[in-house]
Scaffold this motif. Structure first.
Motif, mmCIF file in Angstrom:
data_model
loop_
_atom_site.group_PDB
_atom_site.id
_atom_site.type_symbol
_atom_site.label_atom_id
_atom_site.label_comp_id
_atom_site.label_asym_id
_atom_site.label_seq_id
_atom_site.Cartn_x
_atom_site.Cartn_y
_atom_site.Cartn_z
ATOM 1 N N CYS A 28 0.832 -1.205 0.000
ATOM 2 C CA CYS A 28 0.000 0.000 0.000
ATOM 3 C C CYS A 28 0.866 1.254 0.000
ATOM 4 O O CYS A 28 0.578 2.228 -0.697
ATOM 5 N N ASP A 29 1.934 1.226 0.771
ATOM 6 C CA ASP A 29 2.834 2.373 0.835
ATOM 7 C C ASP A 29 3.526 2.596 -0.505
ATOM 8 O O ASP A 29 3.716 3.732 -0.943
ATOM 9 N N ALA A 30 3.891 1.498 -1.173
ATOM 10 C CA ALA A 30 4.614 1.612 -2.444
ATOM 11 C C ALA A 30 3.703 2.029 -3.590
ATOM 12 O O ALA A 30 4.099 2.815 -4.459
ATOM 13 N N LEU A 31 2.467 1.537 -3.587
ATOM 14 C CA LEU A 31 1.575 1.790 -4.721
ATOM 15 C C LEU A 31 0.811 3.102 -4.604
ATOM 16 O O LEU A 31 0.296 3.616 -5.590
ATOM 17 N N GLY A 32 0.681 3.620 -3.372
ATOM 18 C CA GLY A 32 0.029 4.903 -3.195
ATOM 19 C C GLY A 32 -1.442 4.798 -2.841
ATOM 20 O O GLY A 32 -2.046 3.719 -2.872
ATOM 21 N N VAL A 176 -4.659 -3.315 26.489
ATOM 22 C CA VAL A 176 -5.277 -2.212 27.217
ATOM 23 C C VAL A 176 -4.212 -1.383 27.930
ATOM 24 O O VAL A 176 -4.281 -0.148 27.973
ATOM 25 N N THR A 177 -3.213 -2.056 28.493
ATOM 26 C CA THR A 177 -2.128 -1.337 29.176
ATOM 27 C C THR A 177 -1.411 -0.401 28.214
ATOM 28 O O THR A 177 -1.207 0.787 28.490
ATOM 29 N N ASN A 178 -1.017 -0.929 27.059
ATOM 30 C CA ASN A 178 -0.290 -0.121 26.074
ATOM 31 C C ASN A 178 -1.156 1.008 25.536
ATOM 32 O O ASN A 178 -0.691 2.131 25.340
ATOM 33 N N ALA A 179 -2.440 0.699 25.306
ATOM 34 C CA ALA A 179 -3.337 1.737 24.796
ATOM 35 C C ALA A 179 -3.599 2.804 25.839
ATOM 36 O O ALA A 179 -3.733 3.986 25.518
ATOM 37 N N SER A 180 -3.669 2.403 27.122
ATOM 38 C CA SER A 180 -3.928 3.376 28.182
ATOM 39 C C SER A 180 -2.763 4.335 28.343
ATOM 40 O O SER A 180 -2.930 5.503 28.664
ATOM 41 N N ARG A 181 -1.560 3.825 28.136
ATOM 42 C CA ARG A 181 -0.393 4.699 28.200
ATOM 43 C C ARG A 181 -0.335 5.604 26.993
ATOM 44 O O ARG A 181 -0.008 6.767 27.083
ATOM 45 N N GLY A 182 -0.632 5.020 25.825
ATOM 46 C CA GLY A 182 -0.576 5.796 24.603
ATOM 47 C C GLY A 182 0.848 6.053 24.178
ATOM 48 O O GLY A 182 1.799 5.561 24.755
ATOM 49 N N ALA A 183 1.005 6.836 23.147
ATOM 50 C CA ALA A 183 2.333 7.174 22.656
ATOM 51 C C ALA A 183 2.255 8.437 21.842
ATOM 52 O O ALA A 183 1.287 8.684 21.139
ATOM 53 N N SER A 184 3.276 9.241 21.958
ATOM 54 C CA SER A 184 3.340 10.453 21.153
ATOM 55 C C SER A 184 3.750 10.074 19.744
ATOM 56 O O SER A 184 4.766 9.428 19.538
ATOM 57 N N LYS A 185 2.935 10.446 18.763
ATOM 58 C CA LYS A 185 3.202 10.047 17.386
ATOM 59 C C LYS A 185 3.516 11.271 16.536
ATOM 60 O O LYS A 185 2.881 12.296 16.622
ATOM 61 N N ASP A 186 4.507 11.119 15.672
ATOM 62 C CA ASP A 186 4.801 12.134 14.670
ATOM 63 C C ASP A 186 4.353 11.604 13.313
ATOM 64 O O ASP A 186 4.396 10.406 13.048
ATOM 65 N N ILE A 187 3.932 12.513 12.423
ATOM 66 C CA ILE A 187 3.543 12.093 11.089
ATOM 67 C C ILE A 187 4.793 11.681 10.334
ATOM 68 O O ILE A 187 5.765 12.413 10.240
ATOM 69 N N ARG A 188 4.772 10.482 9.781
ATOM 70 C CA ARG A 188 5.955 9.952 9.110
ATOM 71 C C ARG A 188 6.079 10.539 7.710
ATOM 72 O O ARG A 188 5.103 11.065 7.147
ATOM 73 N N PRO A 189 7.239 10.429 7.038
ATOM 74 C CA PRO A 189 7.389 10.866 5.659
ATOM 75 C C PRO A 189 6.482 10.054 4.734
ATOM 76 O O PRO A 189 6.191 8.888 5.002
ATOM 77 N N ARG A 190 6.061 10.673 3.616
ATOM 78 C CA ARG A 190 5.139 9.996 2.696
ATOM 79 C C ARG A 190 5.743 8.704 2.156
ATOM 80 O O ARG A 190 5.124 7.653 2.184
ATOM 81 N N PHE A 191 6.943 8.763 1.618
ATOM 82 C CA PHE A 191 7.599 7.564 1.117
ATOM 83 C C PHE A 191 8.842 7.319 1.941
ATOM 84 O O PHE A 191 9.848 7.991 1.794
#
Length: 474
Positions: A28-32, A176-191
């Protein structure tokens, strides 16, 4: 490439189909975006594959593919598959909760946790655009559909928590543990051109954050709402009574993460009661885990302010430590020392009580109350408890000021004296840890005196005389 992939997805060899399932996100990432709907259809079909290994790998790929579709568009462009990816993949994945293979259900629990983290991470990214977005000229258009969390993912996790297989239940608890903690996410590069050919196709683990999000120092953010936490509490309480001790242990491990999602003291008190109940478990590992999670729960409340974190320790944890110190079962008294050690080593002991009247001059601070409880066990009838007093104080001596060190020094000298004089009490291990504690106390007090006054031969002779007099007392 796309016709080849769709043809291989129907190959007779399950190993070939498994390889396709593991690579759907990269395709999906390669084909767009234009071809994302085709890849989604391929993955949906593989979620019903006849081979359980293919279904397992396919469900683990669901959060990775969702990640690719939802985060792949340039600024100002709504992803073409945003509305279809979740509506297409989630219903198909949820059907696997009744799969006959436990490995598929374990993978489903893992994927559900990653999807929870992903969806709320997107909501936060919408509110707080990253540096990369700002440099590219504006915020990315990302829509977060709360209904997928409330109507699909939370009910799914609740059902998996009641799964008869303990491995599935434990996996759901970790999710649930991992989701409750969450994570700070940055938008990744397109390709993303990072070479990831070394990643195992059949790793049986989902890599949503590892493969598509740049990892930085962990930032824990509450993901579940307080209402969602309250919906999970009855389920967790049931799991705390499970016949499988590992399930009971996993149920209590989630406590620090859940606490970060709460705002009401009443909700926290309900969570604390589950912890406190498991501190009396018949299995040592469960008791210790419950005690540690109870003590460290306050650190998860740091984002709510120091007063909230301190209230957890003073109103809920210290009363439990006091009860353990007076308990007839020596294992509870040992647990008291364990809890004191965890609190002081992790620096979660507040400087004052919540009730202002308890902070009056002459009354014990929370730190001194913990010291008092520890020293009250120095004369315990069980040698294992007495020796742990010295061992714990050795490990936390750095948190005490000079006045507390003098109290500790006197208590250890008295313990050594009684071990020598009382018949049937000459325990070598008790003596060893008491002497070790005294060495650390003297070292700290000597360092304090050296910092306060310049070196003086007379002071040195006085200190030597004090040490010699202590030896004579012993």
């Amino acid at each position: 490439l796309l016709p080849v992939a769709t043809r291989l997805a129907e190959d007779r060899a399950p190993q070939v189909r498994l390889a396709v399932a593991a690579q759907c996100d990269r395709l999906c990432d390669a084909l767009g975006d234009h071809w994302s709907s085709v890849i989604i259809d391929v993955l949906v079909a593989m979620l019903t594959d006849s081979d359980e290994r293919v279904r397992t790998e396919a469900v683990l790929c669901v959060p990775r593919l969702a990640d690719i579709v939802l985060l792949s568009s340039p600024p100002g462009v709504i992803p073409a598959g945003e509305s279809s990816v979740l509506d297409a993949l989630l219903p198909a994945a949820i059907k696997l909760q009744k799969d006959t293979s436990s490995s598929v259900r374990v993978a489903l629990a893992t994927a559900a946790g990653e999807l929870l983290t992903l969806l709320v991470g997107l909501q936060r990214a919408e509110d707080q655009p990253s540096r990369e977005q700002a440099n590219m000229g504006g915020p990315t258009s990302i829509r977060y559909e709360k209904r997928h969390v409330d109507e699909r993912l939370i009910p799914l996790v609740q059902k998996l928590l009641h799964d008869p297989d303990p491995e599935v239940t434990s996996s759901a608890l970790r999710a649930v543990t991992n989701a409750s903690r969450g994570a700070s996410k940055d938008i990744r590069p397109r390709f993303d051109t990072e070479d990831d050919d070394s990643k195992s196709i059949t790793s049986m683990q989902s890599h949503t954050t590892a493969s598509s999000v740049e990892k930085k120092d962990p930032v824990f953010l509450p993901v579940l709402s307080e209402e969602q936490v309250l919906r999970l509490l009855p389920t967790l309480s049931d799991l705390a009574n499970s016949k499988q001790w590992r399930v009971r242990q996993s149920a209590v491990e989630i406590v620090p993460a859940l606490l970060g999602c709460t705002n009401k003291f009443e909700t926290r008190a309900d969570i604390a009661r589950m912890c406190i109940r498991l501190t009396s478990d018949r299995v040592d590992a469960v008791r210790k885990t419950a005690a540690e999670c109870l003590c460290l729960g306050g650190s998860s409340l740091g984002s709510h302010g120091e007063d909230v974190s301190g209230e957890w320790i003073t109103a809920l944890v210290i009363p439990q430590i006091q009860a353990c110190a007076k308990h007839a079962d020596y294992r509870q008294r040992l647990l008291c020392l364990k809890m004191v050690e965890v609190i002081l080593l992790n620096d979660v002991c507040p400087s004052k009580w919540k009730d202002e009247s308890a902070n009056a001059e002459g009354k014990n601070t929370p730190l001194r109350e913990l010291l008092k409880l520890t020293l009250s066990l120095a004369d315990d009838r069980i040698a294992n408890v007495r020796l742990n007093v010295g061992r714990v104080l050795c490990s936390v001596i750095h948190v005490f000021a000079e006045d507390e060190c003098r109290v500790i020094k006197y208590a250890m000298l008295q313990q050594l004296k009684k071990e020598k004089s009382v018949e049937g009490r000459q325990d070598r291990d008790v003596n060893y840890f008491a002497n070790k504690c005294l060495e650390k106390v003297r070292s700290k007090m000597h360092a304090v005196e050296a910092d306060a006054t310049p070196a003086d031969p007379e002071n040195t002779r006085t200190s030597s005389a004090v040490v010699e007099s202590e030896r004579q007392v012993i």
